[in-house]
Design a protein around this motif. Structure first.
Motif, PDB file in Angstrom:
ATOM      1  N   THR A 260      10.073  -6.638  -2.449  1.00  0.00           N
ATOM      2  CA  THR A 260       8.846  -6.955  -3.169  1.00  0.00           C
ATOM      3  C   THR A 260       9.063  -6.843  -4.671  1.00  0.00           C
ATOM      4  OG1 THR A 260       8.035  -4.689  -3.035  1.00  0.00           O
ATOM      5  CG2 THR A 260       7.380  -6.173  -1.261  1.00  0.00           C
ATOM      6  N   ARG A 261       8.356  -7.689  -5.392  1.00  0.00           N
ATOM      7  CA  ARG A 261       8.427  -7.704  -6.862  1.00  0.00           C
ATOM      8  C   ARG A 261       7.042  -8.038  -7.412  1.00  0.00           C
ATOM      9  NH1 ARG A 261      12.854  -6.033  -5.624  1.00  0.00           N
ATOM     10  NH2 ARG A 261      14.849  -7.011  -6.018  1.00  0.00           N
TER      11      ARG A 261
ATOM     12  N   TYR B 154      -0.917  -3.542 -10.648  1.00  0.00           N
ATOM     13  CA  TYR B 154       0.059  -4.594 -10.387  1.00  0.00           C
ATOM     14  C   TYR B 154      -0.155  -5.234  -9.019  1.00  0.00           C
ATOM     15  CZ  TYR B 154       2.526  -2.598 -14.358  1.00  0.00           C
ATOM     16  OH  TYR B 154       2.842  -2.139 -15.599  1.00  0.00           O
ATOM     17  N   ILE B 155       0.162  -6.512  -8.939  1.00  0.00           N
ATOM     18  CA  ILE B 155       0.163  -7.229  -7.670  1.00  0.00           C
ATOM     19  C   ILE B 155       1.614  -7.489  -7.317  1.00  0.00           C
ATOM     20  CG2 ILE B 155      -0.470  -9.355  -6.473  1.00  0.00           C
ATOM     21  CD1 ILE B 155      -2.935  -9.490  -8.257  1.00  0.00           C
TER      22      ILE B 155
ATOM     23  N   THR C 207       0.612 -10.931  -0.888  1.00  0.00           N
ATOM     24  CA  THR C 207       0.390 -10.081  -2.058  1.00  0.00           C
ATOM     25  C   THR C 207      -0.159  -8.731  -1.620  1.00  0.00           C
ATOM     26  OG1 THR C 207      -1.860 -10.931  -2.369  1.00  0.00           O
ATOM     27  CG2 THR C 207      -0.089 -12.043  -3.572  1.00  0.00           C
ATOM     28  N   GLU C 208       0.149  -7.733  -2.438  1.00  0.00           N
ATOM     29  CA  GLU C 208      -0.384  -6.389  -2.225  1.00  0.00           C
ATOM     30  C   GLU C 208      -0.632  -5.760  -3.587  1.00  0.00           C
ATOM     31  OE1 GLU C 208       0.832  -2.114  -0.185  1.00  0.00           O
ATOM     32  OE2 GLU C 208       2.236  -3.782  -0.098  1.00  0.00           O
ATOM     33  N   ARG C 209      -1.849  -5.297  -3.788  1.00  0.00           N
ATOM     34  CA  ARG C 209      -2.184  -4.650  -5.061  1.00  0.00           C
ATOM     35  C   ARG C 209      -1.810  -3.173  -4.989  1.00  0.00           C
ATOM     36  NH1 ARG C 209      -4.885  -5.426  -9.619  1.00  0.00           N
ATOM     37  NH2 ARG C 209      -5.680  -7.465  -9.049  1.00  0.00           N
ATOM     38  N   LYS C 210      -1.043  -2.746  -5.998  1.00  0.00           N
ATOM     39  CA  LYS C 210      -0.701  -1.329  -6.158  1.00  0.00           C
ATOM     40  C   LYS C 210      -1.061  -0.953  -7.586  1.00  0.00           C
ATOM     41  CE  LYS C 210       3.146  -1.376  -2.882  1.00  0.00           C
ATOM     42  NZ  LYS C 210       4.588  -1.204  -2.707  1.00  0.00           N
TER      43      LYS C 210
END
Length: 108
Positions: A43-44, A81-82, A75-78
């Motif tokens: 993931t980036r 940042y996505i 996509t994953e929001r952390k």
């Protein structure tokens, strides 16, 4: 005369060929290939992709949107940042094949 079984097989082949063509059309873009190649390693977020690949805004966002709309990336929001990751096993298999054909010997 063709049997129903053969006609069904041809119909299935046409359906599969259509799906393969759709995926290959999406992959037929250098920026999208680079993005998927990088994401196949993990993931980036957008900033990381921009730095690693040298693809600048708005091109990067535009290509990520295409990949997201075609369900090739997730996509994953952390926090703020996505993060993007490869969501399509078919695309991942194609990227692995392309890597073995075009990139494997260059990484040594």
């Amino acid at each position: 005369m063709k049997t129903d079984s053969v006609l069904h097989d041809i119909t299935a082949l046409h359906t599969s060929a259509s799906a393969a063509c759709a995926l290959l059309k999406i992959l037929a873009n250098e920026d999208r290939l680079l993005i998927l190649c990088e994401l196949s390693q993990g993931t980036r977020n957008v900033g990381e992709l921009e730095e690693l690949l040298g693809i600048h805004q708005p091109t990067l966002s535009q290509q990520l949107t295409v990949l997201r709309e075609e369900n090739l990336v997730a996509t994953e929001r952390k926090g703020k940042y996505i993060y993007y990751s490869v969501a399509s096993q078919e695309a991942l298999k194609i990227m692995e094949t392309l890597y073995s054909l075009y990139c494997k010997n260059q990484s040594t």
